[in-house]
Write a protein that holds these residues in place. Structure first.
Motif, mmCIF file in Angstrom:
data_model
loop_
_atom_site.group_PDB
_atom_site.id
_atom_site.type_symbol
_atom_site.label_atom_id
_atom_site.label_comp_id
_atom_site.label_asym_id
_atom_site.label_seq_id
_atom_site.Cartn_x
_atom_site.Cartn_y
_atom_site.Cartn_z
ATOM 1 N N TYR A 1 43.114 45.532 27.367
ATOM 2 C CA TYR A 1 41.926 46.036 28.043
ATOM 3 C C TYR A 1 40.691 45.907 27.153
ATOM 4 C CZ TYR A 1 42.937 50.062 25.101
ATOM 5 O OH TYR A 1 43.195 50.875 24.024
ATOM 6 N N GLN B 1 36.634 38.014 39.490
ATOM 7 C CA GLN B 1 38.101 38.020 39.400
ATOM 8 C C GLN B 1 38.568 37.295 38.134
ATOM 9 O OE1 GLN B 1 40.474 38.751 42.404
ATOM 10 N NE2 GLN B 1 38.826 40.174 42.843
ATOM 11 N N ASP C 1 35.101 48.759 29.474
ATOM 12 C CA ASP C 1 36.018 48.695 30.608
ATOM 13 C C ASP C 1 35.271 48.822 31.938
ATOM 14 O OD1 ASP C 1 35.495 51.416 30.264
ATOM 15 O OD2 ASP C 1 37.586 52.032 30.434
ATOM 16 N N GLU C 2 34.162 49.553 31.944
ATOM 17 C CA GLU C 2 33.341 49.646 33.161
ATOM 18 C C GLU C 2 32.676 48.306 33.469
ATOM 19 O OE1 GLU C 2 30.646 53.079 33.290
ATOM 20 O OE2 GLU C 2 31.906 53.997 31.747
ATOM 21 N N ALA D 1 33.765 45.367 32.551
ATOM 22 C CA ALA D 1 34.842 44.466 32.974
ATOM 23 C C ALA D 1 35.210 44.700 34.440
ATOM 24 C CB ALA D 1 36.066 44.674 32.087
ATOM 25 N N PHE D 2 35.287 45.959 34.838
ATOM 26 C CA PHE D 2 35.624 46.300 36.225
ATOM 27 C C PHE D 2 34.579 45.733 37.192
ATOM 28 C CE2 PHE D 2 35.580 48.917 40.013
ATOM 29 C CZ PHE D 2 36.922 49.071 40.304
ATOM 30 N N VAL D 3 33.323 45.899 36.865
ATOM 31 C CA VAL D 3 32.254 45.406 37.735
ATOM 32 C C VAL D 3 32.318 43.888 37.845
ATOM 33 C CG1 VAL D 3 29.747 45.169 37.977
ATOM 34 C CG2 VAL D 3 30.743 47.389 37.408
ATOM 35 N N ARG E 1 42.166 38.538 36.881
ATOM 36 C CA ARG E 1 43.246 38.068 37.748
ATOM 37 C C ARG E 1 43.487 36.575 37.555
ATOM 38 N NH1 ARG E 1 41.823 36.842 43.064
ATOM 39 N NH2 ARG E 1 42.992 34.974 43.039
ATOM 40 N N GLU F 1 34.943 42.068 37.428
ATOM 41 C CA GLU F 1 36.195 41.704 38.128
ATOM 42 C C GLU F 1 36.040 41.850 39.641
ATOM 43 O OE1 GLU F 1 40.324 40.616 38.496
ATOM 44 O OE2 GLU F 1 38.890 40.351 36.880
ATOM 45 N N PHE F 2 35.520 43.000 40.085
ATOM 46 C CA PHE F 2 35.493 43.321 41.512
ATOM 47 C C PHE F 2 34.119 43.216 42.157
ATOM 48 C CE2 PHE F 2 39.162 45.553 39.723
ATOM 49 C CZ PHE F 2 40.159 44.938 40.473
#
Length: 140
Positions: A78, A109, A90-91, A93-95, A112, A97-98
């Motif tokens: 992570y 993505q 990590d926030e 990365a999340f944004v 993934r 990613e999605f």
């Protein structure tokens, strides 16, 4: 009629040796595969141009601690730490990613896609550690 079996005792000892595999071998397997995945994450972030300061790319970490659940063990990979502006990696990365449509940020993505592309290589890295263990016991 008489039937004999040679080597059965050695086979039983070999199988017993496998059941006594040290936890360090599993840890090394997970870490070997994890390092491959982490590098793929870093490379994907770089290749699609999600690098401005490099903080997200450079924050991808393989946790040292093994997580255990019932009959499985895993390792976390992570983005770690906080950026200079106070936002956690990590926030970010999340944004990426999605996505965040309200902020006009595309869902890349990246994680993934990197995982799908590297899964076989990561498994091979873990298998090599296991094979080394088997060789050390003359089982391979």
């Amino acid at each position: 009629m008489k039937m004999g079996v040679e080597g059965l005792d050695a086979l039983i000892l070999d199988l017993d040796e496998l059941t006594q595999m040290p936890d360090t071998v599993l840890s090394d397997m997970l870490h070997a595969g994890g390092e491959v995945v982490a590098e793929a994450h870093r490379n994907k972030i770089q290749s699609i141009g999600l690098v401005d300061t490099g903080q997200l790319r450079d924050s991808i970490t393989v946790a040292s601690k093994i997580k255990s659940k019932k009959n499985s063990k895993s390792i976390e990979i992570y983005p770690k730490g906080t950026r200079n502006n106070g936002v956690r990696n990590d926030e970010v990365a999340f944004v990426y990613e999605f996505g965040a449509p309200s902020r006009d940020i595309t869902a890349w993505q990246w994680m993934r896609n990197a995982n799908e592309q590297i899964k076989d290589v990561a498994c091979e890295a873990a298998e090599e550690v296991y094979d080394d263990y088997l060789r050390s016991k003359n089982l391979l």
